[in-house]
Design a protein around this motif. Structure first.
Motif, PDB file in Angstrom:
ATOM      1  N   VAL A 141       0.836  -1.197   0.000  1.00 56.83           N
ATOM      2  CA  VAL A 141       0.000   0.000   0.000  1.00 56.83           C
ATOM      3  C   VAL A 141       0.873   1.250   0.000  1.00 56.83           C
ATOM      4  O   VAL A 141       0.574   2.236  -0.676  1.00 56.83           O
ATOM      5  N   THR A 142       1.967   1.210   0.736  1.00 59.69           N
ATOM      6  CA  THR A 142       2.889   2.344   0.765  1.00 59.69           C
ATOM      7  C   THR A 142       3.466   2.621  -0.615  1.00 59.69           C
ATOM      8  O   THR A 142       3.550   3.771  -1.058  1.00 59.69           O
ATOM      9  N   VAL A 143       3.857   1.569  -1.326  1.00 65.82           N
ATOM     10  CA  VAL A 143       4.411   1.736  -2.671  1.00 65.82           C
ATOM     11  C   VAL A 143       3.360   2.333  -3.607  1.00 65.82           C
ATOM     12  O   VAL A 143       3.651   3.247  -4.390  1.00 65.82           O
ATOM     13  N   PHE A 144       2.128   1.824  -3.526  1.00 67.06           N
ATOM     14  CA  PHE A 144       1.068   2.349  -4.382  1.00 67.06           C
ATOM     15  C   PHE A 144       0.884   3.843  -4.173  1.00 67.06           C
ATOM     16  O   PHE A 144       0.670   4.596  -5.132  1.00 67.06           O
ATOM     17  N   ASN A 145       0.938   4.295  -2.926  1.00 69.85           N
ATOM     18  CA  ASN A 145       0.695   5.699  -2.642  1.00 69.85           C
ATOM     19  C   ASN A 145       1.894   6.565  -2.970  1.00 69.85           C
ATOM     20  O   ASN A 145       1.746   7.681  -3.476  1.00 69.85           O
ATOM     21  N   ALA A 146       3.091   6.092  -2.693  1.00 69.98           N
ATOM     22  CA  ALA A 146       4.287   6.867  -2.995  1.00 69.98           C
ATOM     23  C   ALA A 146       4.559   6.942  -4.496  1.00 69.98           C
ATOM     24  O   ALA A 146       5.262   7.843  -4.962  1.00 69.98           O
ATOM     25  N   ARG A 147       3.985   6.011  -5.259  1.00 72.93           N
ATOM     26  CA  ARG A 147       4.195   5.951  -6.706  1.00 72.93           C
ATOM     27  C   ARG A 147       2.873   6.061  -7.465  1.00 72.93           C
ATOM     28  O   ARG A 147       2.749   5.570  -8.580  1.00 72.93           O
ATOM     29  N   ALA A 148       1.904   6.742  -6.863  1.00 73.55           N
ATOM     30  CA  ALA A 148       0.572   6.827  -7.469  1.00 73.55           C
ATOM     31  C   ALA A 148       0.607   7.492  -8.844  1.00 73.55           C
ATOM     32  O   ALA A 148      -0.041   7.027  -9.792  1.00 73.55           O
ATOM     33  N   VAL A 149       1.351   8.585  -8.983  1.00 76.06           N
ATOM     34  CA  VAL A 149       1.413   9.290 -10.267  1.00 76.06           C
ATOM     35  C   VAL A 149       2.107   8.424 -11.316  1.00 76.06           C
ATOM     36  O   VAL A 149       1.672   8.351 -12.470  1.00 76.06           O
ATOM     37  N   THR A 150       3.166   7.743 -10.910  1.00 74.07           N
ATOM     38  CA  THR A 150       3.876   6.857 -11.839  1.00 74.07           C
ATOM     39  C   THR A 150       2.971   5.737 -12.323  1.00 74.07           C
ATOM     40  O   THR A 150       2.910   5.437 -13.528  1.00 74.07           O
ATOM     41  N   ILE A 151       2.269   5.094 -11.399  1.00 69.23           N
ATOM     42  CA  ILE A 151       1.369   3.999 -11.777  1.00 69.23           C
ATOM     43  C   ILE A 151       0.291   4.509 -12.716  1.00 69.23           C
ATOM     44  O   ILE A 151      -0.013   3.882 -13.747  1.00 69.23           O
ATOM     45  N   TYR A 152      -0.294   5.653 -12.380  1.00 64.23           N
ATOM     46  CA  TYR A 152      -1.378   6.175 -13.207  1.00 64.23           C
ATOM     47  C   TYR A 152      -0.891   6.530 -14.610  1.00 64.23           C
ATOM     48  O   TYR A 152      -1.526   6.177 -15.616  1.00 64.23           O
ATOM     49  N   LEU A 153       0.228   7.229 -14.713  1.00 66.81           N
ATOM     50  CA  LEU A 153       0.704   7.669 -16.016  1.00 66.81           C
ATOM     51  C   LEU A 153       1.180   6.513 -16.890  1.00 66.81           C
ATOM     52  O   LEU A 153       0.923   6.495 -18.099  1.00 66.81           O
ATOM     53  N   TRP A 154       1.874   5.555 -16.294  1.00 66.70           N
ATOM     54  CA  TRP A 154       2.517   4.517 -17.085  1.00 66.70           C
ATOM     55  C   TRP A 154       1.683   3.268 -17.281  1.00 66.70           C
ATOM     56  O   TRP A 154       2.079   2.387 -18.057  1.00 66.70           O
ATOM     57  N   HIS A 155       0.513   3.160 -16.628  1.00 64.71           N
ATOM     58  CA  HIS A 155      -0.201   1.885 -16.704  1.00 64.71           C
ATOM     59  C   HIS A 155      -0.729   1.596 -18.113  1.00 64.71           C
ATOM     60  O   HIS A 155      -0.732   0.439 -18.552  1.00 64.71           O
ATOM     61  N   GLU A 156      -1.148   2.648 -18.833  1.00 66.51           N
ATOM     62  CA  GLU A 156      -1.628   2.398 -20.196  1.00 66.51           C
ATOM     63  C   GLU A 156      -0.476   2.001 -21.112  1.00 66.51           C
ATOM     64  O   GLU A 156      -0.637   1.139 -21.983  1.00 66.51           O
ATOM     65  N   VAL A 157       0.670   2.623 -20.921  1.00 66.17           N
ATOM     66  CA  VAL A 157       1.852   2.228 -21.706  1.00 66.17           C
ATOM     67  C   VAL A 157       2.180   0.763 -21.439  1.00 66.17           C
ATOM     68  O   VAL A 157       2.506  -0.003 -22.358  1.00 66.17           O
ATOM     69  N   ALA A 158       2.084   0.365 -20.176  1.00 70.37           N
ATOM     70  CA  ALA A 158       2.355  -1.026 -19.824  1.00 70.37           C
ATOM     71  C   ALA A 158       1.378  -1.973 -20.519  1.00 70.37           C
ATOM     72  O   ALA A 158       1.779  -3.025 -21.041  1.00 70.37           O
ATOM     73  N   LEU A 159       0.103  -1.616 -20.528  1.00 71.37           N
ATOM     74  CA  LEU A 159      -0.888  -2.481 -21.174  1.00 71.37           C
ATOM     75  C   LEU A 159      -0.680  -2.524 -22.683  1.00 71.37           C
ATOM     76  O   LEU A 159      -0.889  -3.576 -23.316  1.00 71.37           O
ATOM     77  N   ILE A 160      -0.258  -1.404 -23.270  1.00 66.05           N
ATOM     78  CA  ILE A 160       0.037  -1.390 -24.706  1.00 66.05           C
ATOM     79  C   ILE A 160       1.208  -2.320 -25.013  1.00 66.05           C
ATOM     80  O   ILE A 160       1.164  -3.118 -25.958  1.00 66.05           O
ATOM     81  N   LEU A 161       2.272  -2.225 -24.212  1.00 68.69           N
ATOM     82  CA  LEU A 161       3.459  -3.051 -24.456  1.00 68.69           C
ATOM     83  C   LEU A 161       3.201  -4.526 -24.151  1.00 68.69           C
ATOM     84  O   LEU A 161       3.875  -5.403 -24.709  1.00 68.69           O
TER      85      LEU A 161
END
Length: 363
Positions: A277-297
């Protein structure tokens, strides 16, 4: 009621000034739901858990808390924490579009400060379409000093009236096409949730009677749900809340109010010591921005798996759940490779994986 309020007051008085485990858990669940929605395309996902309403409400709470300090300092801090991760991600997205023949005009300035939707090519739309949330968040941050002043004049009345703009945009005045219309619609859709964050921080929610909150929330849910189902034909035949601003606004209002009031009424806490949970919150912007790129790749990567006989025989390569799993592996890779930018933006010592010690809910 008296004992409940006294207990809640004691909990607030004794609570540490660090992170709120319950809110951190909600943010983590919201991010997982966003990734699941973009993987499976479930129209009902927003009704099960309206992630964007939750995220705006939590951001509103943090913003109200931060505004105990000078407004300009708070806004500068918020913008500073948002833009570097956006620029880092945008550099790769824009470069990829340029390589594939895209040529921007002057509106490329929105890739520097996303006060409007940045332009992009259709080829990469799945990647850059997520910027609407950052644009809306940024406008709420800029407007928050004024919004908080207005809210404090009559908190409950202002909170209720915050649903009026989306009603007006639906029934009275059609917003203009393009960036301005999109921005106005998104601000109107999630204004209640942002102010609900103010209401939590200011103690307004804790002073409300449970019956009144339950009745109002269920009424909002009923209206939002009815509107989504009754007007499917106007939104492509689906009841997806992301396509229906009015239904999104009312459903999110009712759902998120119950979530946040439950914390006040029952003193709910979350797994404050959970590293995940700590990682999700500390990296919330990273997860949000990069998740579509991850799904595309993930799609061409899985295509390569078919070339390995053992993978073809034993892995569920056609399953969307497999895509979901591979997507999260790639998201984890982006967290490790790109998440340090959030640390730099927050003026923290860059770390590969956060959570070694308790983080503060700073500006």
């Amino acid at each position: 009621m008296g004992s409940h309020r006294k207990g809640a007051a004691r909990r607030r008085a004794t609570a540490p000034a660090g992170r709120d485990g319950y809110f951190d858990l909600l943010r983590a669940v919201a991010l997982v739901r966003v990734v699941a929605y973009h993987t499976f395309g479930w129209a009902w996902a927003g009704m099960v858990f309206p992630s964007m309403g939750v995220m705006f409400a939590l951001a509103g709470t943090l913003m109200a808390r931060s505004l105990r300090r000078p407004a300009l300092t708070v806004i500068r801090g918020r913008v500073r924490r948002l833009l570097p991760p956006f620029w880092f991600w945008g550099f790769f997205v824009v470069t990829a579009m340029l390589v594939h023949g895209w040529m921007p005009g002057w509106r490329i300035v929105y890739w520097i400060v996303p006060l409007g939707d940045p332009p992009g090519s259709a080829w990469a739309e799945q990647a850059w379409d997520v910027v609407w949330y950052l644009r809306t968040y940024l406008w709420f941050v800029l407007l928050s000093p004024l919004l908080l002043r207005v809210f404090r004049l009559s908190p409950v009345v202002v909170l209720v009236l915050s649903l009026v703009p989306v009603v007006v945009l639906t029934y009275v005045w059609q917003p203009p096409e393009g960036r301005l219309g999109s921005a106005l619609t998104d601000l109107a859709t999630f204004l209640f949730c942002w102010l609900l964050g103010f209401a939590h921080h200011e103690g307004v929610l804790g002073r409300l009677r449970p019956l009144a909150v339950a009745v109002a929330s269920l009424a909002a849910l009923a209206y939002g749900g009815w509107y989504a189902l009754a007007h499917r034909s106007a939104y492509g035949g689906t009841y997806d809340l992301d396509d229906d601003p009015l239904a999104q606004a009312f459903w999110s209002a009712g759902f998120v109010t119950l979530l946040m009031y439950a914390k006040e009424y029952a003193g709910l806490v979350g797994p404050s010591r959970s590293r995940l949970v700590t990682v999700f919150n500390a990296r919330a912007v990273t997860i949000y921005l990069w998740h579509e790129v991850a799904l595309i790749l993930a799609v061409p990567l899985i295509d390569r798996f078919w070339e390995v006989p053992a993978f073809e025989a034993h892995l569920p390569l056609e399953s969307q759940w497999f895509l979901f799993g591979v997507g999260w592996v790639l998201i984890g890779g982006f967290v490790l490779a790109c998440g340090w930018v959030e640390d730099v933006a927050a003026r923290r010592k860059p770390t590969l994986l956060p959570g070694g010690r308790a983080a503060r809910m700073g500006a």
